[in-house]
Design a protein around this motif. Structure first.
Motif, PDB file in Angstrom:
ATOM      1  N   ALA A  82       0.841  -1.209   0.000  1.00 46.62           N
ATOM      2  CA  ALA A  82       0.000   0.000   0.000  1.00 46.62           C
ATOM      3  C   ALA A  82       0.874   1.255   0.000  1.00 46.62           C
ATOM      4  O   ALA A  82       1.976   1.253   0.546  1.00 46.62           O
ATOM      5  CB  ALA A  82      -0.917   0.009   1.214  1.00 46.62           C
ATOM      6  N   GLU A  83       0.360   2.311  -0.595  1.00 45.37           N
ATOM      7  CA  GLU A  83       1.096   3.569  -0.639  1.00 45.37           C
ATOM      8  C   GLU A  83       0.889   4.410   0.617  1.00 45.37           C
ATOM      9  O   GLU A  83       1.718   5.247   0.940  1.00 45.37           O
ATOM     10  CB  GLU A  83       0.688   4.362  -1.874  1.00 45.37           C
ATOM     11  CG  GLU A  83       1.147   3.721  -3.158  1.00 45.37           C
ATOM     12  CD  GLU A  83       0.833   4.565  -4.374  1.00 45.37           C
ATOM     13  OE1 GLU A  83       0.654   5.785  -4.237  1.00 45.37           O
ATOM     14  OE2 GLU A  83       0.749   3.989  -5.466  1.00 45.37           O
ATOM     15  N   GLU A  84      -0.234   4.201   1.310  1.00 43.61           N
ATOM     16  CA  GLU A  84      -0.542   4.998   2.495  1.00 43.61           C
ATOM     17  C   GLU A  84      -0.716   4.104   3.709  1.00 43.61           C
ATOM     18  O   GLU A  84      -1.187   2.977   3.598  1.00 43.61           O
ATOM     19  CB  GLU A  84      -1.837   5.780   2.285  1.00 43.61           C
ATOM     20  CG  GLU A  84      -1.740   6.884   1.280  1.00 43.61           C
ATOM     21  CD  GLU A  84      -3.028   7.691   1.207  1.00 43.61           C
ATOM     22  OE1 GLU A  84      -3.764   7.762   2.204  1.00 43.61           O
ATOM     23  OE2 GLU A  84      -3.297   8.238   0.131  1.00 43.61           O
ATOM     24  N   ALA A  85      -0.370   4.640   4.871  1.00 40.98           N
ATOM     25  CA  ALA A  85      -0.579   3.917   6.122  1.00 40.98           C
ATOM     26  C   ALA A  85      -2.066   3.922   6.458  1.00 40.98           C
ATOM     27  O   ALA A  85      -2.756   4.914   6.236  1.00 40.98           O
ATOM     28  CB  ALA A  85       0.207   4.577   7.242  1.00 40.98           C
ATOM     29  N   LEU A  86      -2.556   2.817   6.974  1.00 42.74           N
ATOM     30  CA  LEU A  86      -3.953   2.789   7.399  1.00 42.74           C
ATOM     31  C   LEU A  86      -4.090   3.173   8.869  1.00 42.74           C
ATOM     32  O   LEU A  86      -5.182   3.415   9.359  1.00 42.74           O
ATOM     33  CB  LEU A  86      -4.605   1.434   7.114  1.00 42.74           C
ATOM     34  CG  LEU A  86      -3.976   0.184   7.708  1.00 42.74           C
ATOM     35  CD1 LEU A  86      -4.631  -0.178   9.021  1.00 42.74           C
ATOM     36  CD2 LEU A  86      -4.197  -0.965   6.738  1.00 42.74           C
TER      37      LEU A  86
END
Length: 138
Positions: A82-86
């Motif tokens: 993933a490109e962004e942290a959840l």
């Protein structure tokens, strides 16, 4: 010829020392659904961080909680690739539970915030991790 060998040796040594200076330690963690709580303990200092790669079985949920005395120590969670942290600990807190629909690998990074890293602070921590059945809707 001697100069070429010397140059190649210096380049090889420079590459080796750069790799040895990597401030990120990587660890793989296998979690069994319904298995026991894992307590991952460690110490970070300055710009060091630890990245745990956690495989969660299909249909499970990953629960994490960070315990530390240093308020600048946090953790982030992202799905592998993933490109962004959840989850961003400095914004979202010290615990999370996330469902792993078809099984997933999560990257969990424990780090010191920039202000503490610049002061070369250190933090001992315990990251509690468990894979459980996903919560049932009410």
């Amino acid at each position: 010829m001697h100069k070429l060998v010397s140059l190649m040796t210096c380049a090889w040594l420079a590459c080796g020392s750069a790799a040895a200076a990597d401030p990120v330690r990587h660890e793989k963690v296998e979690l069994a659904q319904g298995g026991p709580l894992k307590k991952l303990s460690g110490k970070i200092k300055g710009d060091e961080s630890v990245e745990y790669h956690m495989a969660v079985p299909a249909g499970g949920a990953l629960s994490l909680k960070l315990k530390t005395a240093n308020r600048s120590a946090n953790f982030n969670v992202s799905a592998e690739g993933a490109e962004e942290a959840l989850f961003v600990g400095s914004r979202d807190g010290d615990h999370i539970t996330v469902a792993a629909p078809a099984g997933a690998v999560y990257n969990v990074s424990v780090y010191l915030m920039r202000n503490a890293a610049r002061r070369n602070e250190q933090a001992s921590y315990v990251l509690e991790a468990v894979a459980s059945a996903p919560p049932t809707p009410r």
